[in-house]
Write a protein that holds these residues in place. Structure first.
Motif, PDB file in Angstrom:
ATOM      1  N   GLU A  57       0.833  -1.205   0.000  1.00  0.00           N
ATOM      2  CA  GLU A  57       0.000   0.000   0.000  1.00  0.00           C
ATOM      3  C   GLU A  57       0.873   1.263   0.000  1.00  0.00           C
ATOM      4  N   PHE A 338      -7.255   1.981   9.898  1.00  0.00           N
ATOM      5  CA  PHE A 338      -7.187   1.680   8.466  1.00  0.00           C
ATOM      6  C   PHE A 338      -7.421   0.198   8.219  1.00  0.00           C
ATOM      7  N   THR A 339      -8.000  -0.074   7.071  1.00  0.00           N
ATOM      8  CA  THR A 339      -8.107  -1.480   6.652  1.00  0.00           C
ATOM      9  C   THR A 339      -7.244  -1.635   5.418  1.00  0.00           C
ATOM     10  N   LEU A 340      -6.422  -2.647   5.441  1.00  0.00           N
ATOM     11  CA  LEU A 340      -5.479  -2.824   4.342  1.00  0.00           C
ATOM     12  C   LEU A 340      -6.120  -3.593   3.191  1.00  0.00           C
ATOM     13  N   VAL A 341      -5.679  -3.259   1.979  1.00  0.00           N
ATOM     14  CA  VAL A 341      -6.138  -4.004   0.806  1.00  0.00           C
ATOM     15  C   VAL A 341      -5.372  -5.334   0.792  1.00  0.00           C
ATOM     16  N   PRO A 342      -6.079  -6.485   0.724  1.00  0.00           N
ATOM     17  CA  PRO A 342      -5.385  -7.765   0.789  1.00  0.00           C
ATOM     18  C   PRO A 342      -4.289  -7.899  -0.271  1.00  0.00           C
ATOM     19  N   ALA A 343      -3.095  -8.223   0.189  1.00  0.00           N
ATOM     20  CA  ALA A 343      -1.967  -8.475  -0.717  1.00  0.00           C
ATOM     21  C   ALA A 343      -1.165  -9.618  -0.092  1.00  0.00           C
TER      22      ALA A 343
ATOM     23  N   SER B  30      -6.159 -12.358  -3.967  1.00  0.00           N
ATOM     24  CA  SER B  30      -5.337 -11.403  -3.212  1.00  0.00           C
ATOM     25  C   SER B  30      -4.849 -10.253  -4.079  1.00  0.00           C
ATOM     26  N   GLY B  31      -4.577 -10.524  -5.338  1.00  0.00           N
ATOM     27  CA  GLY B  31      -4.053  -9.464  -6.208  1.00  0.00           C
ATOM     28  C   GLY B  31      -5.140  -8.569  -6.772  1.00  0.00           C
ATOM     29  N   GLN B  37     -12.082  -0.639  -3.100  1.00  0.00           N
ATOM     30  CA  GLN B  37     -10.701  -0.568  -2.585  1.00  0.00           C
ATOM     31  C   GLN B  37      -9.811   0.204  -3.558  1.00  0.00           C
ATOM     32  N   LYS B  40     -10.458   3.839  -3.325  1.00  0.00           N
ATOM     33  CA  LYS B  40      -9.873   4.375  -2.091  1.00  0.00           C
ATOM     34  C   LYS B  40      -8.375   4.619  -2.264  1.00  0.00           C
ATOM     35  N   LEU B  41      -7.703   3.613  -2.876  1.00  0.00           N
ATOM     36  CA  LEU B  41      -6.259   3.731  -3.090  1.00  0.00           C
ATOM     37  C   LEU B  41      -5.932   4.885  -4.034  1.00  0.00           C
TER      38      LEU B  41
END
Lengths: 381, 118
Positions: A57, A338-343, B30-31, B37, B40-41
């Motif tokens: 991120e 914050f919530t992280l985007v899954p990676a 996951s990708g 999302q 948001k990014l």
């Protein structure tokens, strides 16, 4: 070829049935091992997922930060950019835009927190108003329209009206931000006229950035150019280091588990030895005994790994990794939500898999092979 | 009515298969961030570009942890002898008593020195 495969499969199923029944006879011990094993994988996988997601991120969002930040150094420390310094940069080829930035820190004794004040053009933030980060707004109970006053470093009281609260989506970067107009910033900090905190440069061609930094360093020997690639590299190492610190803290627990698993896997109890002796006496072959124990090791380690990994994923990406919050928070009063985007980094998880599942399965085999090749009569005695 | 399989191996396979499927789904998706999302990014990246932000606001306790990329080189101990640093040693030292006192007390204690921590 189902005719050939079926008997083999059926035999393996019977072996697994027998293994599970045998594990069931020592339920508490094996369940305890499974829970400890899954917990260890859970903590290690949470750490790997959390740091990797943060790293991903940070790399994505910081790709928008200025290509070059130019600081001025005096006696080895960051100093203000004096008037005329911007003009000294002149027209360096490849530089699209250069602008002086105004920003600084303010310690708020009300909540014992540090804020980052940043000046914005008057058309963005009107004089007498501020825009604040969502974390700060939460800490001070602010909403748009509220008035807040700060005592400046010179002792004067300044009142600002909150024009808006920045989006909570960007809290990871704007938690403690206070955006003020340039005039208010200069008045609040009594900033000398014409001075700036640093200079941001936009460079059109990424391949030119290093050349431009070299030219800047040559033209202004007292300057320190900070490139965007350095910013990104810093974040890679910051998370590597924090990951390393947590791993160091966890190393005691990891070692304790290794001892527990090794003890459980490599040392056979008298009961287990007797069981092997009986199995051999009633006609089991050495290969069958080894296969049975191999299934035991695989079932325990695979279940623990999968449980731990899935649990870690839910912990990090659905609950926001509450276990690591105190580690990251340090002594900071303001901590963003914050919530992280899954990676997920496949290689990292594969490494974790290799170092958790394989050693245990392998450790199971050695003593079993030694017990299985000895005389059943001797083993049972 | 749902009947549970009698053989323990079937139960074990079912458990492992469901956990394995969850893992495969995690890797498969996951990708791919969702539209929300992604939005948001991109909004955060736009804010970073607009304001010229350089650092994450994760560690706000001091200026060289708030902006580690912009901090003076080797900031350790530069302000006063009790200043903790961001080197590994710093994490092993307890905070100076001064910082854990309430603000009013600490102002009295540091009369003549800085009234605010770094």
């Amino acid at each position: 070829m189902p005719n050939l495969a079926s008997p083999w499969l059926e035999k393996q199923r019977h072996l697994i049935d027998f293994t599970l029944a045998s594990l069931g006879r020592r339920k508490t011990k094996n369940l305890g091992l499974l829970v400890a094993y899954a917990l260890l994988v859970f903590v290690l996988a949470s750490l790997a997922l959390f740091t990797n997601a943060l790293r991903t991120e940070a790399t994505f969002v910081l790709a928008g930060s200025p290509e070059v930040i130019l600081q001025r150094m005096v006696a080895g420390r960051h100093d203000l950019i004096p008037p005329g310094y911007l003009d000294k940069i002149g027209r360096i080829r490849g530089v699209q835009k250069k602008e002086g930035r105004l920003w600084g820190y303010y310690y708020d004794p009300v909540v014992n927190a540090n804020y980052t004040f940043m000046a914005r053009p008057a058309e963005e933030v009107a004089s007498g108003t501020i825009m604040v980060g969502a974390t700060l707004a939460r800490a001070r109970g602010l909403a748009a329209g509220n008035v807040i006053s700060f005592r400046s470093y010179s002792g004067k009281l300044f009142a600002f009206k909150v024009a808006s609260v920045l989006s909570p989506d960007s809290e990871l970067l704007s938690a403690d931000l206070v955006l003020v107009s340039e005039a208010d910033f200069r008045a609040f900090f009594e900033y000398p006229a014409g001075h700036y905190t640093d200079i941001a440069l936009s460079v059109a061609n990424p391949l030119e950035v290093r050349n431009i930094a070299a030219k800047l360093a040559e033209a202004l020997p007292d300057s320190r150019p900070i490139l965007r690639e350095e910013v990104l590299r810093t974040y890679q190492s910051v998370f590597d280091w924090r990951e390393g610190i947590v791993l160091t803290v966890l190393s005691g627990a990891i070692l304790a588990f290794v001892i527990l698993a090794w003890e459980k896997a490599s040392g056979l109890s008298a009961e287990e030895k007797r069981e092997i002796g009986i199995l051999k006496a009633i006609g089991w072959e050495t290969g069958d005994v080894i296969r049975m124990k191999l299934w035991e090791g695989l079932l325990i380690s695979l279940t623990a790994f999968l449980l731990g990994f899935v649990g870690a994923y839910i912990h990090v990406f659905h609950f926001g990794a509450p276990i690591f919050e105190p580690v990251l928070k340090g002594w900071a009063v303001l901590y963003p939500r914050f919530t992280l985007v899954p990676a997920v980094d496949g290689l990292q998880i594969a490494t974790l898999f290799f170092f958790t599942v394989f050693p245990y399965t392998a450790a199971v085999l050695v003593p079993i092979w030694r017990a299985a090749i000895t005389d059943p009569d001797a083993v049972m005695r | 009515m749902l009947r549970l399989p009698r053989r323990p191996s079937t139960l074990a396979f079912l458990l492992l298969a469901s956990l394995g499927t969850a893992c495969i789904l995690i890797f498969a998706f996951s990708g791919q961030s969702t539209a929300a999302q992604q939005q948001k990014l991109l909004a955060t990246q736009a804010l970073v570009a607009k304001l010229g932000l350089t650092d994450l606001a994760l560690f706000t306790e001091s200026r060289y942890t708030r902006h580690p990329t912009q901090a003076d080189l080797h900031s350790a101990l530069q302000d006063h002898p009790g200043a903790f640093d961001h080197f590994p040693t710093g994490s092993l030292l307890p905070p100076p008593a001064l910082l854990t006192e309430s603000h009013a007390e600490s102002r009295l204690a540091v009369a003549g020195k800085t009234a605010s921590p770094d």
